[in-house]
Every structure is written in C-alpha cells, then in structure tokens.
Design a protein around this motif. Structure first.
Motif, PDB file in Angstrom:
ATOM      1  N   THR A 199      -5.284   0.633   5.865  1.00 45.91           N
ATOM      2  CA  THR A 199      -5.016   1.757   5.585  1.00 45.91           C
ATOM      3  C   THR A 199      -3.525   2.313   5.928  1.00 45.91           C
ATOM      4  N   ALA A 200      -3.165   2.573   5.049  1.00 45.88           N
ATOM      5  CA  ALA A 200      -1.511   3.330   5.056  1.00 45.88           C
ATOM      6  C   ALA A 200      -1.857   4.373   5.635  1.00 45.88           C
ATOM      7  N   THR A 201      -2.335   4.766   6.729  1.00 46.92           N
ATOM      8  CA  THR A 201      -1.896   6.140   7.020  1.00 46.92           C
ATOM      9  C   THR A 201      -1.036   7.713   7.631  1.00 46.92           C
ATOM     10  N   ASN A 224       2.985   1.218   9.830  1.00 44.91           N
ATOM     11  CA  ASN A 224       2.665   2.761   8.975  1.00 44.91           C
ATOM     12  C   ASN A 224       1.180   2.209   8.430  1.00 44.91           C
ATOM     13  N   LEU A 225       0.614   1.207   8.465  1.00 46.70           N
ATOM     14  CA  LEU A 225      -0.635   0.840   8.866  1.00 46.70           C
ATOM     15  C   LEU A 225      -1.713   0.224  10.030  1.00 46.70           C
ATOM     16  N   ASP A 226      -2.559   1.028   9.617  1.00 49.84           N
ATOM     17  CA  ASP A 226      -4.403   0.973  10.385  1.00 49.84           C
ATOM     18  C   ASP A 226      -4.722   0.206  10.160  1.00 49.84           C
ATOM     19  N   LEU A 239       0.553  -1.354   0.127  1.00 52.77           N
ATOM     20  CA  LEU A 239      -0.438  -0.165  -0.062  1.00 52.77           C
ATOM     21  C   LEU A 239       0.805   1.096   0.171  1.00 52.77           C
ATOM     22  N   ARG A 240       0.761   2.550  -0.921  1.00 56.37           N
ATOM     23  CA  ARG A 240       1.240   4.006  -0.671  1.00 56.37           C
ATOM     24  C   ARG A 240       0.162   4.219  -0.028  1.00 56.37           C
ATOM     25  N   ARG A 241       0.635   5.304   0.563  1.00 58.51           N
ATOM     26  CA  ARG A 241       0.491   5.790   1.491  1.00 58.51           C
ATOM     27  C   ARG A 241      -1.635   7.020   1.319  1.00 58.51           C
ATOM     28  N   GLY A 242      -2.156   6.970   1.652  1.00 57.41           N
ATOM     29  CA  GLY A 242      -3.541   7.137   1.659  1.00 57.41           C
ATOM     30  C   GLY A 242      -4.420   5.258   1.003  1.00 57.41           C
TER      31      GLY A 242
END
Length: 234
Positions: A68-70, A37-39, A18-21
C-alpha cells in the motif's frame, strides 16, 4: 488504479506504480523491491476459509502480501516463483480461471476465490485438483507460466486441444473437459493409455468463445525437476 508494466524480455519483473492510498495484492514472496513510501503487510484475502481454499486451488500461500502507498506515491517490483513470462489480464466483463501456481498479483478490487471442478477434470486434469482459482471483481490480474507466454483465441467453430501442463489461465465462460487423445474413434480409457504411452499426457479440450493463456514449457516437468533436485540421495 495502479499502473502495471512488464519489464524485461526473459523472466520479466512486474513493475507496479502506486499512487497514495492505492494497494495491490500479490503472492507471498513476490516482492523484490519497493520504495520507502510503501508498506508491506500480510493478509488473508477473503477470510480464513477462502485462504484455505485458495491454498488448495492453485498453491497460493495462506497469507498474501498487500503493498500500500501509505506515505505518498511509490513503485515496487514483483516477480513470480517460477521462471518464465507473465501476462496482465483485464478483469471485469471477462473473468478467468487460474491453474495452480500461476497467480502472481491482482489490483485491490479483484478477488481470487476457489471454485470446485467436476471429478473427472479434478482427478486427471492437474489444473489445481478439486479446486481451481476463479477471479471476480474489476481491475487487473497477473498470471505467470513456465517459459514464454502465449494467448490463443477459442471460437465456437474452432475448439482447441491443449496439453494440461501448458495451461496458465482461461476465460471462465469457456467449457473445458478431458480429451485424452485426438483419436475420436477410441474410448476414453483407450485414449488415456495412448496419451500416456505417447508421452503427451492429459489433454484439455476448450470450446466456446474466449482466451486461453499458455506457457511454452510444461509446468509438471518443472515440478518434477525441482522435486528431484531437493530429494535426498537414496
């Protein structure tokens, strides 16, 4: 869009980058590992009614996991509940119907809703009861099956007969109906009795043009085995 990769030959992982967002939805308890980095949150995708209907359709949990990559790019590993392979399906021009217990994950712009079957298929077909899963939107959908996964092409000049316990997913444009036996000279109930006594079970006939995803092991046999293992001794 997230990058999905199957990792491993036997009982593979679904590797998601996953990319950010970016986000991915998956079945409850599918997450095996994720980077910091993920939630991970639980959500009712499509609202309360669709969550209830999907629960009836293909055995999904009421709440799905959303990863999600938050805080930056990150990877996670997902796995299905049943042992066996997975298949990544491209959703867009082609939409898919999904058998019960086969849904694993979907990218954010793909929805899996519930669609009612005709009574005959619902009662005898064992592919989700009166409701089956149906994809919409555009992106990627991941399904799983008991054992190895194989994809077969159905063409207008070559209808295919498949044991219902081996069906994982199929092109929504295909027509499917109960075909209890290959004996065209017998009536439906005669064929039904013949199928049961021969040990083959119910057969689905797919016609039209599209793909059907199959698994090598009968899912019904797996559920019966698991039920026997957890049944208290009499």
């Amino acid at each position: 869009m997230p990058t999905l990769t199957l990792t491993g030959d036997i009982d593979p992982f679904l590797h998601v980058s996953l990319r950010r967002g970016e986000s991915i939805f998956c079945e409850s308890d599918a997450m095996v590992m994720m980077e910091d980095n993920l939630d991970l949150t639980g959500q009712m995708q499509g609202g309360f009614l669709q969550s209830v209907m999907r629960r009836l359709a293909n055995g999904e949990s009421f709440f799905q996991q959303k990863i999600t990559a938050t805080r930056g790019d990150g990877d996670c590993l997902l796995s299905p509940q049943m042992p066996g392979g997975m298949q990544i399906l491209e959703v867009g021009q082609t939409q898919y119907c999904i058998s019960d217990e086969s849904y694993v994950a979907a990218t954010e712009n793909v929805n899996v809703t519930a669609q009612m079957q005709n009574i005959g298929t619902a009662i005898f077909g064992d592919n989700g009861g009166f409701f089956i899963g149906r994809s919409s939107g555009q992106g990627q959908l991941v399904v799983s099956g008991f054992g190895s996964i194989f994809t077969i092409d159905v063409t207008p000049d070559k209808p295919i007969l498949i044991d219902n316990g081996h069906v994982v997913a199929w092109d929504a444009q295909l027509h499917h109906e109960i075909s209890a036996s290959t004996n065209q000279n017998s009536g439906f109930f005669s064929n039904l009795v013949n199928s049961v006594t021969s040990g083959e079970g119910i057969i689905l006939k797919f016609s039209g043009k599209g793909k059907v995803v199959l698994c090598s092991r009968n899912r019904t046999s797996l559920f019966e085995y698991l039920a026997a293992k957890i049944r208290p001794n009499s």
